[in-house]
Design a protein around this motif. Structure first.
Motif, PDB file in Angstrom:
ATOM      1  N   THR A   1      39.339  18.548  13.705  1.00  0.00           N
ATOM      2  CA  THR A   1      39.405  19.781  14.483  1.00  0.00           C
ATOM      3  C   THR A   1      38.344  19.834  15.575  1.00  0.00           C
ATOM      4  N   SER A   2      37.162  19.285  15.324  1.00  0.00           N
ATOM      5  CA  SER A   2      36.130  19.322  16.369  1.00  0.00           C
ATOM      6  C   SER A   2      36.494  18.407  17.532  1.00  0.00           C
ATOM      7  N   GLY A   3      37.038  17.264  17.233  1.00  0.00           N
ATOM      8  CA  GLY A   3      37.426  16.342  18.310  1.00  0.00           C
ATOM      9  C   GLY A   3      38.597  16.865  19.115  1.00  0.00           C
ATOM     10  N   HIS A   4      39.652  17.295  18.420  1.00  0.00           N
ATOM     11  CA  HIS A   4      40.837  17.795  19.114  1.00  0.00           C
ATOM     12  C   HIS A   4      40.634  19.213  19.650  1.00  0.00           C
ATOM     13  N   GLY A   5      40.156  20.109  18.780  1.00  0.00           N
ATOM     14  CA  GLY A   5      40.086  21.525  19.137  1.00  0.00           C
ATOM     15  C   GLY A   5      39.027  21.862  20.160  1.00  0.00           C
ATOM     16  N   VAL A   6      37.886  21.229  20.081  1.00  0.00           N
ATOM     17  CA  VAL A   6      36.807  21.547  21.018  1.00  0.00           C
ATOM     18  C   VAL A   6      36.878  20.633  22.232  1.00  0.00           C
ATOM     19  N   CYS A   7      36.856  19.343  21.996  1.00  0.00           N
ATOM     20  CA  CYS A   7      36.766  18.403  23.113  1.00  0.00           C
ATOM     21  C   CYS A   7      38.119  18.075  23.738  1.00  0.00           C
ATOM     22  N   GLY A   8      39.130  17.876  22.908  1.00  0.00           N
ATOM     23  CA  GLY A   8      40.450  17.499  23.426  1.00  0.00           C
ATOM     24  C   GLY A   8      41.095  18.585  24.263  1.00  0.00           C
ATOM     25  N   ILE A   9      41.026  19.816  23.784  1.00  0.00           N
ATOM     26  CA  ILE A   9      41.601  20.918  24.559  1.00  0.00           C
ATOM     27  C   ILE A   9      40.834  21.102  25.860  1.00  0.00           C
ATOM     28  N   ALA A  10      39.512  20.947  25.821  1.00  0.00           N
ATOM     29  CA  ALA A  10      38.712  21.076  27.036  1.00  0.00           C
ATOM     30  C   ALA A  10      39.090  20.021  28.072  1.00  0.00           C
TER      31      ALA A  10
END
Length: 143
Positions: A104-113
């Protein structure tokens, strides 16, 4: 089961996660996905690669000590499930991370950004699964 609504603590935590993600990208050119950082620390590509990963992990693990210094007390942590349930949950998260290509940190924070369509889709799936799990645990199982 009641969940305490903590908007200010949640906002502060989210801001710190976002700041850490931006700083890691700025300083090291790396995406902050916690499971990827841990996996790369355990099986590093090089010594330099392992170093920054272990520094990130040390920062994550040392946060309660920083809280102690700032407030004079340890953070209150309550875990409303048994140890076997925690182990099962950890295993399921590991399976999800493997099939989802990240956490979730990789996709949700960085990936969406980064406007990654793969990360947006993965985060949508995480959220739907989370909503469904909470509903089942609270209203079907009665936890």
């Amino acid at each position: 089961m009641e969940t305490e609504f903590t908007p200010w603590a949640s906002l502060a935590g989210g801001a710190m996660i976002g700041l850490a993600a931006v700083l890691l990208m700025l300083v090291a050119g790396r995406v902050m996905g916690a499971t990827g950082i841990l996996a790369g620390a355990l099986i590093p590509a090089s010594r330099a690669d392992a170093t920054w990963r272990w520094v990130m992990i040390a920062g994550m693990v040392s946060a309660p000590a920083l809280y102690l210094v700032a407030t004079g007390g340890w953070p209150e942590i309550t875990v409303p499930v048994s140890t076997p349930m925690l182990l099962i949950g950890g295993f399921l998260v590991g399976v999800g991370v493997t099939f989802g290509g990240g956490c979730t940190s990789g996709h949700g924070v960085c990936g969406i950004a980064r406007i990654s369509t793969r990360s947006i889709a993965a985060t949508a799936v995480f959220m739907v699964a989370c909503f469904a799990t909470v509903y089942v645990v609270r209203h079907v199982v009665g936890g």
